[in-house]
Design a protein around this motif. Structure first.
Motif, PDB file in Angstrom:
ATOM      1  N   HIS A  57      -0.038  -0.466  10.150  1.00  0.00           N
ATOM      2  CA  HIS A  57       1.123  -0.020   9.994  1.00  0.00           C
ATOM      3  C   HIS A  57       2.040   0.308  11.740  1.00  0.00           C
ATOM      4  N   ARG A  60       2.977  -3.006  13.212  1.00  0.00           N
ATOM      5  CA  ARG A  60       4.365  -3.915  12.184  1.00  0.00           C
ATOM      6  C   ARG A  60       5.130  -2.913  13.451  1.00  0.00           C
ATOM      7  N   ARG A 148      18.684 -11.930  -0.646  1.00  0.00           N
ATOM      8  CA  ARG A 148      17.707 -11.140   0.717  1.00  0.00           C
ATOM      9  C   ARG A 148      18.130 -11.598   1.748  1.00  0.00           C
ATOM     10  N   LYS A 159      10.638  -3.515   9.690  1.00  0.00           N
ATOM     11  CA  LYS A 159      11.143  -2.778   9.076  1.00  0.00           C
ATOM     12  C   LYS A 159      12.371  -2.164   9.770  1.00  0.00           C
ATOM     13  N   TYR A 164      18.068  -2.044   4.835  1.00  0.00           N
ATOM     14  CA  TYR A 164      17.651  -1.405   3.859  1.00  0.00           C
ATOM     15  C   TYR A 164      19.368  -1.379   3.209  1.00  0.00           C
ATOM     16  N   GLY A 194      10.869  -7.737  -4.164  1.00  0.00           N
ATOM     17  CA  GLY A 194      11.785  -6.452  -4.021  1.00  0.00           C
ATOM     18  C   GLY A 194      12.345  -5.847  -3.316  1.00  0.00           C
ATOM     19  N   SER A 195      12.803  -4.401  -3.945  1.00  0.00           N
ATOM     20  CA  SER A 195      13.863  -4.248  -3.125  1.00  0.00           C
ATOM     21  C   SER A 195      12.872  -3.539  -1.735  1.00  0.00           C
ATOM     22  N   GLY A 196      11.572  -2.691  -2.413  1.00  0.00           N
ATOM     23  CA  GLY A 196      10.809  -2.648  -1.200  1.00  0.00           C
ATOM     24  C   GLY A 196       9.639  -2.695  -2.099  1.00  0.00           C
ATOM     25  N   GLU A 197       9.170  -4.277  -2.588  1.00  0.00           N
ATOM     26  CA  GLU A 197       7.942  -4.494  -2.757  1.00  0.00           C
ATOM     27  C   GLU A 197       7.647  -5.804  -2.483  1.00  0.00           C
ATOM     28  N   LEU A 217       8.679  -8.919   3.903  1.00  0.00           N
ATOM     29  CA  LEU A 217       8.276  -8.419   4.788  1.00  0.00           C
ATOM     30  C   LEU A 217       6.873  -8.506   4.506  1.00  0.00           C
ATOM     31  N   GLY A 219       3.728  -7.813   3.950  1.00  0.00           N
ATOM     32  CA  GLY A 219       3.691  -6.390   3.225  1.00  0.00           C
ATOM     33  C   GLY A 219       2.134  -6.182   3.578  1.00  0.00           C
ATOM     34  N   THR A 221       0.516  -4.209   1.367  1.00  0.00           N
ATOM     35  CA  THR A 221      -0.141  -3.735   0.396  1.00  0.00           C
ATOM     36  C   THR A 221      -0.671  -5.616  -0.013  1.00  0.00           C
ATOM     37  N   ARG A 222       0.232  -6.370   0.220  1.00  0.00           N
ATOM     38  CA  ARG A 222       0.431  -7.594  -0.350  1.00  0.00           C
ATOM     39  C   ARG A 222      -0.910  -8.371   0.624  1.00  0.00           C
ATOM     40  N   GLY A 256       3.192  -3.035  -2.811  1.00  0.00           N
ATOM     41  CA  GLY A 256       4.052  -2.165  -1.898  1.00  0.00           C
ATOM     42  C   GLY A 256       2.745  -0.439  -1.743  1.00  0.00           C
TER      43      GLY A 256
HETATM   44  C1  LIG Z   1      11.621  -4.753   1.327  1.00  0.00           C
HETATM   45  C2  LIG Z   1       9.704  -4.397   1.289  1.00  0.00           C
HETATM   46  N1  LIG Z   1       8.904  -5.324   0.733  1.00  0.00           N
HETATM   47  C3  LIG Z   1       7.857  -5.368   0.975  1.00  0.00           C
HETATM   48  C4  LIG Z   1       7.192  -3.910   1.145  1.00  0.00           C
HETATM   49  C5  LIG Z   1       5.615  -3.927   0.796  1.00  0.00           C
HETATM   50  O1  LIG Z   1       5.128  -3.642   2.426  1.00  0.00           O
HETATM   51  P1  LIG Z   1       3.791  -2.805   2.646  1.00  0.00           P
HETATM   52  O2  LIG Z   1       2.774  -3.258   1.694  1.00  0.00           O
HETATM   53  O3  LIG Z   1       3.630  -2.845   3.537  1.00  0.00           O
HETATM   54  O4  LIG Z   1       4.164  -1.419   1.981  1.00  0.00           O
HETATM   55  C6  LIG Z   1       7.656  -3.024   1.606  1.00  0.00           C
HETATM   56  C7  LIG Z   1       7.218  -1.551   2.014  1.00  0.00           C
HETATM   57  O5  LIG Z   1       7.023  -1.290   3.053  1.00  0.00           O
HETATM   58  C8  LIG Z   1       8.976  -3.329   1.506  1.00  0.00           C
HETATM   59  O6  LIG Z   1      10.048  -1.797   2.413  1.00  0.00           O
END
Ligand SMILES: Cc1ncc(COP(=O)(O)O)c(C=O)c1O
Length: 306
Positions: A57, A60, A148, A159, A164, A194-197, A217, A219, A221-222, A256
């Protein structure tokens, strides 16, 4: 509402939560150039608290700063140890950590090479981002009317604060329409995230997710889910996906830091599979939670003890 904690860290020192103010001239507030990250700390079965994938993290965060020509006044190692300290100072056994690097006050206008680059690290309690029920039974998502950013319009891999607004608008639209989350396509019409995933689909036992050349992104978690799925003998294909592939999928899920592994049970008013959480999503979600919060010790390199 974020519940008030004791202290947060700002430019090298701990300050009282209520004293942590920024000036209205803060450049990032007006123009949006800043970079942040978000990670979770979990209390695991052994009773200790661990930050999940702390180094990646912070890497990144610093990669984002490099791309934005922002030079933080502190090193990666310093910011990593501050993250742990913020949890300790606030007595937080579980929570969400938010480091942010932004441009402070001084000159105004687009080009301000001498304004201070500031760094803050704060934490707060954050339960299931989309709700406990979402983790158990899945959510309803809608493809957004907002695309996007094209990869040459913004920096999908950073990020970046201002970026955002795209997510906020998409999320507001989805919520106002009665859905839980937005799915954004890219400017060519392919599935982005997604918007944050990040997003995954499962069809006939194979897992698919947009590849890193897409406007997504990268990610963590991805990456975690791809690694775990492959370890579990599942096939994961990273490739471009179309909207109809979402609708035809047997399973869809988001990943995420905030959303963890959230099943999607409906996209655009079409049930995914039979509208319940599918077996592969369930298996991956269980393995994920066993690693972050349980007793699975198969990936010690992902855990930093507080
Ligand atoms: C736009 C976006 N995509 C994907 C993610 C998932 O990333 P991560 O798994 O590193 O949190 C996030 C969250 O950080 C995000 O804001």
């Amino acid at each position: 509402m974020v519940e008030k904690l004791k202290k947060l860290w700002l430019d090298g020192e701990f300050v009282e939560w209520d004293q942590a103010k920024v000036h209205i001239l803060t450049h990032s507030l007006h123009y949006g150039l800043g970079v942040f990250d978000g990670m979770r700390a979990y209390k695991r079965a052994d009773g200790a608290t661990y930050v999940f994938r702390l180094r990646e993290h912070i890497d990144r965060l610093f990669d984002g700063c490099k791309m934005c020509f922002l030079t933080p006044q502190h090193t990666r190692e310093q910011v990593m140890s501050v993250c742990l300290e913020v949890l300790r100072v606030n007595g937080l056994a579980e929570g969400y950590l938010r480091p942010i690097v932004y441009v402070g006050e001084g000159a105004m206008g687009i080009y301000v090479p001498n304004n201070p680059v500031r760094t803050a690290v704060l934490a707060w309690h954050w339960g299931a981002y989309l709700g406990d029920e979402a983790l158990k039974s899945g959510i309803r998502a809608k493809i957004s009317s907002f695309a996007r950013h094209h990869v040459n319009v913004s920096l999908a891999k950073a990020k970046m604060c201002g970026q955002y607004t795209n997510s906020v608008l998409a999320k507001r639209e989805a919520k106002l329409g009665g859905y839980d989350e937005a799915i954004l396509l890219d400017t060519s019409g392919y599935v982005s995230e997604g918007s944050g995933e990040n997003i995954f689909i499962v069809r006939r036992g194979i897992i698919y997710t947009p590849d890193l050349s897409c406007s997504i992104l990268e990610g963590l978690t991805r990456d975690t889910i791809i690694t775990l799925a492959r370890e579990m003998g599942l096939t994961v294909i990273e490739c471009r996906l179309t909207r109809d592939q979402l609708w035809m999928a047997d399973e869809v899920f988001f990943t995420g830091t905030a959303a963890e592994v959230t099943p999607v049970r409906e996209v655009d008013n079409r049930a995914i599979g039979d509208g319940t959480v599918g077996p592969i999503t369930k298996k991956l979600q269980a393995r994920f939670f066993d690693i972050v919060r349980g007793s699975d010790t198969s990936h010690p390199e992902w855990l930093t003890r507080v």
